[in-house]
Design a protein around this motif. Structure first.
Motif, PDB file in Angstrom:
ATOM      1  N   ALA A  76      18.621   0.448  -0.250  1.00 38.69           N
ATOM      2  CA  ALA A  76      18.645   0.318   1.705  1.00 38.69           C
ATOM      3  C   ALA A  76      17.589  -0.590   1.833  1.00 38.69           C
ATOM      4  O   ALA A  76      17.837  -1.015   2.957  1.00 38.69           O
ATOM      5  CB  ALA A  76      18.128   2.096   1.779  1.00 38.69           C
ATOM      6  N   MET A  77      16.173  -0.511   1.539  1.00 37.64           N
ATOM      7  CA  MET A  77      15.752  -1.596   1.309  1.00 37.64           C
ATOM      8  C   MET A  77      16.178  -2.920   1.210  1.00 37.64           C
ATOM      9  O   MET A  77      16.061  -4.087   2.423  1.00 37.64           O
ATOM     10  CB  MET A  77      14.094  -1.222   0.721  1.00 37.64           C
ATOM     11  N   HIS A  78      17.218  -3.534   0.228  1.00 37.03           N
ATOM     12  CA  HIS A  78      17.280  -4.093  -0.919  1.00 37.03           C
ATOM     13  C   HIS A  78      18.448  -4.947   1.011  1.00 37.03           C
ATOM     14  O   HIS A  78      18.772  -6.240   0.928  1.00 37.03           O
ATOM     15  CB  HIS A  78      18.628  -4.223  -1.497  1.00 37.03           C
ATOM     16  N   ARG A  79      19.209  -3.773   1.420  1.00 36.45           N
ATOM     17  CA  ARG A  79      20.809  -4.258   2.489  1.00 36.45           C
ATOM     18  C   ARG A  79      19.731  -4.811   4.003  1.00 36.45           C
ATOM     19  O   ARG A  79      19.784  -5.757   4.794  1.00 36.45           O
ATOM     20  CB  ARG A  79      21.238  -3.204   2.736  1.00 36.45           C
ATOM     21  N   MET A  80      18.373  -4.004   4.062  1.00 36.04           N
ATOM     22  CA  MET A  80      17.745  -4.094   5.391  1.00 36.04           C
ATOM     23  C   MET A  80      17.027  -5.356   5.744  1.00 36.04           C
ATOM     24  O   MET A  80      16.911  -5.977   5.950  1.00 36.04           O
ATOM     25  CB  MET A  80      16.983  -3.028   5.502  1.00 36.04           C
ATOM     26  N   ALA A 216       8.017  -0.132  -5.251  1.00 38.66           N
ATOM     27  CA  ALA A 216       7.140   1.497  -4.491  1.00 38.66           C
ATOM     28  C   ALA A 216       6.380   2.137  -4.018  1.00 38.66           C
ATOM     29  O   ALA A 216       6.398   2.902  -3.536  1.00 38.66           O
ATOM     30  CB  ALA A 216       7.793   2.304  -6.356  1.00 38.66           C
ATOM     31  N   THR A 217       6.075   0.286  -3.446  1.00 39.23           N
ATOM     32  CA  THR A 217       4.593   0.788  -2.322  1.00 39.23           C
ATOM     33  C   THR A 217       5.462   0.621  -1.243  1.00 39.23           C
ATOM     34  O   THR A 217       5.450  -0.190  -0.593  1.00 39.23           O
ATOM     35  CB  THR A 217       3.085   0.417  -2.758  1.00 39.23           C
ATOM     36  N   THR A 218       3.952   1.342  -0.117  1.00 38.75           N
ATOM     37  CA  THR A 218       4.379   0.886   1.275  1.00 38.75           C
ATOM     38  C   THR A 218       3.368   1.609   2.001  1.00 38.75           C
ATOM     39  O   THR A 218       2.837   2.078   1.520  1.00 38.75           O
ATOM     40  CB  THR A 218       5.578   0.886   2.457  1.00 38.75           C
ATOM     41  N   VAL A 219       3.122   0.479   2.997  1.00 43.14           N
ATOM     42  CA  VAL A 219       1.593   1.125   3.670  1.00 43.14           C
ATOM     43  C   VAL A 219       2.838   1.472   5.430  1.00 43.14           C
ATOM     44  O   VAL A 219       3.171   1.003   5.583  1.00 43.14           O
ATOM     45  CB  VAL A 219       0.451  -0.442   4.286  1.00 43.14           C
ATOM     46  N   GLU A 220       1.624   2.157   5.843  1.00 47.07           N
ATOM     47  CA  GLU A 220       1.813   3.093   7.122  1.00 47.07           C
ATOM     48  C   GLU A 220       0.371   2.933   7.452  1.00 47.07           C
ATOM     49  O   GLU A 220      -0.964   3.711   7.041  1.00 47.07           O
ATOM     50  CB  GLU A 220       2.353   4.014   7.696  1.00 47.07           C
ATOM     51  N   VAL A 221      -0.065   1.920   8.765  1.00 55.53           N
ATOM     52  CA  VAL A 221      -0.947   2.344   9.301  1.00 55.53           C
ATOM     53  C   VAL A 221      -1.733   4.159  10.518  1.00 55.53           C
ATOM     54  O   VAL A 221      -0.892   3.458  11.453  1.00 55.53           O
ATOM     55  CB  VAL A 221      -1.962   1.267   9.863  1.00 55.53           C
ATOM     56  N   GLU A 222      -2.195   4.831  10.395  1.00 49.60           N
ATOM     57  CA  GLU A 222      -2.016   5.836  11.251  1.00 49.60           C
ATOM     58  C   GLU A 222      -2.804   6.341  12.427  1.00 49.60           C
ATOM     59  O   GLU A 222      -2.771   6.078  13.527  1.00 49.60           O
ATOM     60  CB  GLU A 222      -2.535   6.827  10.489  1.00 49.60           C
ATOM     61  N   TRP A 292      11.705   7.089  -0.261  1.00 46.12           N
ATOM     62  CA  TRP A 292      11.494   6.504   0.551  1.00 46.12           C
ATOM     63  C   TRP A 292      12.454   4.900   0.331  1.00 46.12           C
ATOM     64  O   TRP A 292      13.010   4.521   1.749  1.00 46.12           O
ATOM     65  CB  TRP A 292       9.753   5.728   1.130  1.00 46.12           C
ATOM     66  N   SER A 293      12.246   3.866  -0.585  1.00 42.47           N
ATOM     67  CA  SER A 293      13.070   2.776  -0.298  1.00 42.47           C
ATOM     68  C   SER A 293      14.356   2.979  -0.293  1.00 42.47           C
ATOM     69  O   SER A 293      14.799   1.282  -0.239  1.00 42.47           O
ATOM     70  CB  SER A 293      11.915   2.124  -1.402  1.00 42.47           C
ATOM     71  N   ASP A 294      14.783   4.039  -0.587  1.00 42.97           N
ATOM     72  CA  ASP A 294      16.010   3.982  -0.736  1.00 42.97           C
ATOM     73  C   ASP A 294      16.851   5.000   0.342  1.00 42.97           C
ATOM     74  O   ASP A 294      17.963   5.688   0.429  1.00 42.97           O
ATOM     75  CB  ASP A 294      17.078   4.457  -1.812  1.00 42.97           C
ATOM     76  N   ASP A 295      16.051   5.045   1.590  1.00 40.53           N
ATOM     77  CA  ASP A 295      16.114   6.291   2.779  1.00 40.53           C
ATOM     78  C   ASP A 295      16.498   5.514   3.719  1.00 40.53           C
ATOM     79  O   ASP A 295      14.653   5.006   4.283  1.00 40.53           O
ATOM     80  CB  ASP A 295      15.360   7.630   2.592  1.00 40.53           C
ATOM     81  N   ALA A 298      14.170   6.991   6.330  1.00 40.38           N
ATOM     82  CA  ALA A 298      12.930   6.618   6.240  1.00 40.38           C
ATOM     83  C   ALA A 298      11.828   5.177   6.368  1.00 40.38           C
ATOM     84  O   ALA A 298      10.815   5.186   6.914  1.00 40.38           O
ATOM     85  CB  ALA A 298      12.401   7.668   4.525  1.00 40.38           C
ATOM     86  N   LEU A 299      13.053   4.475   5.757  1.00 42.98           N
ATOM     87  CA  LEU A 299      12.277   3.086   6.141  1.00 42.98           C
ATOM     88  C   LEU A 299      12.364   2.465   7.642  1.00 42.98           C
ATOM     89  O   LEU A 299      11.075   2.380   8.003  1.00 42.98           O
ATOM     90  CB  LEU A 299      13.769   2.399   5.575  1.00 42.98           C
ATOM     91  N   ARG A 300      12.872   3.328   8.446  1.00 42.64           N
ATOM     92  CA  ARG A 300      12.886   2.900  10.250  1.00 42.64           C
ATOM     93  C   ARG A 300      11.341   3.597  10.370  1.00 42.64           C
ATOM     94  O   ARG A 300      10.936   3.166  11.514  1.00 42.64           O
ATOM     95  CB  ARG A 300      13.944   3.694  10.624  1.00 42.64           C
ATOM     96  N   THR A 301      11.146   4.903   9.744  1.00 40.35           N
ATOM     97  CA  THR A 301       9.631   5.724  10.744  1.00 40.35           C
ATOM     98  C   THR A 301       8.794   5.347  10.256  1.00 40.35           C
ATOM     99  O   THR A 301       7.621   4.681  10.291  1.00 40.35           O
ATOM    100  CB  THR A 301       9.552   7.445   9.724  1.00 40.35           C
ATOM    101  N   LEU A 302       8.852   4.244   9.422  1.00 35.50           N
ATOM    102  CA  LEU A 302       7.941   3.455   8.285  1.00 35.50           C
ATOM    103  C   LEU A 302       7.674   2.254   9.185  1.00 35.50           C
ATOM    104  O   LEU A 302       6.700   1.563   8.287  1.00 35.50           O
ATOM    105  CB  LEU A 302       7.432   3.617   6.376  1.00 35.50           C
ATOM    106  N   GLY A 303       8.295   1.938  10.014  1.00 41.35           N
ATOM    107  CA  GLY A 303       8.291   0.370  10.607  1.00 41.35           C
ATOM    108  C   GLY A 303       8.970  -0.587  10.143  1.00 41.35           C
ATOM    109  O   GLY A 303       9.656  -1.767  10.431  1.00 41.35           O
TER     110      GLY A 303
END
Length: 306
Positions: A76-80, A216-222, A292-295, A298-303
Motif C-alpha cells: 500500500a505504501m509502494h502504491r501510494m 517499517a517505521t513512520t512518525v506521528e506528531v501528537e 500499517w505500511s500495507d494498509d 492506516a496510512l491516511r490516518t498517519l498523514g
C-alpha cells in the motif's frame, strides 16, 4: 526572454536516491526535504518555494518513481508513493528529471516515460557529477541518454556542492509563464512546522537504523505547541510517536537502556532548532501498529496522501 518576472511549478521527478530532495533544498536555500542515502526517504509530495531575482519556482519534490524491484515498504505504501509521484505531474509547467551521473537504468526510463506521457517540457539534471570518477566518460554517457529522448536542456550538476545550479535555474525560469510570484519571498514551503518536525525525526530513523527497519517505521506528531521563551524567544513543545510494525522492531529503535532512542531524538531536536530558529523540547515514544505500511486506511490516518 523578457524582463518580466516569471512564476510557475516544476515537478522534480526521478528514481529513488538520485538526490532530488538535496537538489530541492539547494535551490530553496533551506532544508525542507529530508535526505539520507536510503531509497524511499521521501514519502510525501512537498512544495519547495525558491525565489530568485528573475522569478519564482515552486518545486514539487516527490517520492522516487520505482518498479516492483525497488519496493521495500508495504504494497500500500509502494502504491501510494508512486501515485504521489505521478500526481505531481498535474498542473505543473515543466518537469525536472534528475538522474545520477554515469547511471541510467529501467527506473530512470520509467520516470522519463511518465513525463513523456504527461506532455511536459522536460529538463534533465545529471546529478552528482562531482563523484564521477571518469569525467571523460560523462560526454558519451550524456550522448547515449539523450539519444531519441527529447529534453529541453541538459544540465550536469552537483546539488551537494552547488555546481551548475545557476544555469539550471535560468533554464527553468525560462520555461515558466510570466507572472508575479505565487508566494512571499520569505516562504520556503507549503508544509507546516508540525509536518517538518515529524519528517526531521523520521530522517534520523532512516539514517541511524540498519537494514530494512527504517521502511517499517513512520512518525506521528501528537502535540506541537508554541510558547514564549525568555532565552530563545520561542519554545516549541513537541510530542511524537514512532510507529513500528512488530515488538522486536520497537526494542531495536529504543536500544539498550533507551540509548538509541535518546540519540535519535537528540539529533532530530538539533535539526528542528536549526530549521525553526527556536528552542525545541522533544518527547518521543515508540509504539506498535501491525501492518500499517500495507494498509491504505492506516496510512491516511498517519498523514500519507496520494
Amino acid at each position: 526572454m523578457s524582463n518580466s518576472p516569471r512564476s510557475g511549478a516544476v515537478a522534480v521527478i526521478g528514481r529513488p536516491n538520485v538526490g532530488k530532495s538535496t537538489l530541492v533544498n539547494a535551490l530553496v536555500g533551506a532544508k525542507i526535504s529530508i535526505t539520507s542515502n536510503r531509497p524511499q526517504t521521501t514519502r510525501h509530495r512537498l512544495l519547495g518555494i525558491a525565489t530568485f531575482p528573475g522569478g519564482q519556482l515552486q518545486l514539487v519534490d516527490t517520492p522516487g518513481i520505482h518498479g516492483e524491484q525497488g519496493k521495500r515498504s508495504g504494497k500500500a505504501m509502494h502504491r501510494m508513493m508512486n501515485r504521489a509521484a505521478r500526481g505531481a505531474l498535474e498542473g505543473v509547467d515543466a518537469a525536472l528529471l534528475v538522474i545520477e551521473a554515469g547511471r541510467w537504468d529501467d527506473e530512470d526510463a520509467l520516470a522519463f516515460d511518465a513525463l513523456r506521457s504527461a506532455g511536459l517540457p522536460v529538463v534533465l539534471a545529471v546529478n552528482q557529477v562531482d563523484k564521477a570518477k571518469d569525467k571523460a566518460a560523462l560526454l558519451p554517457f550524456l550522448a547515449e541518454v539523450t539519444r531519441d529522448r527529447a529534453f529541453v536542456a541538459v544540465h550536469p550538476v552537483s546539488a551537494l556542492k552547488r555546481i551548475g545550479l545557476d544555469d539550471l535555474v535560468k533554464t527553468l525560469l525560462g520555461l515558466m509563464p510570466e507572472g508575479e510570484p505565487a508566494f512571499g519571498v520569505d516562504e520556503i514551503t507549503d508544509k507546516s512546522q508540525r509536518f517538518l518536525a515529524g519528517e526531521l525525526l523520521r530522517e534520523q530513523l532512516m539514517r541511524q537504523l540498519g537494514a530494512e527497519l527504517p521502511y517499517a517505521t513512520t512518525v506521528e506528531v501528537e502535540k506541537f505547541e508554541e510558547e514564549p521563551s525568555p532565552k530563545s524567544g520561542v519554545l516549541y513543545r513537541i510530542d511524537a510517536v514512532i510507529w513500528v510494525e512488530r515488538d522486536g522492531q520497537k526494542a531495536i529503535v529504543i536500544g539498550k537502556g533507551g540509548e538509541r532512542l535518546r540519540e535519535i531524538g537528540r539529533r532530530a531536536r538539533e535539526q528542528m532548532e536549526r530549521l525553526f530558529d527556536a528552542k525545541v523540547f522533544l518527547q518521543t515514544w515508540v509504539r506498535v501498529r501491525a501492518g500499517w505500511s500495507d494498509d491504505e486506511a492506516a496510512l491516511r490516518t498517519l498523514g500519507y496522501r496520494d
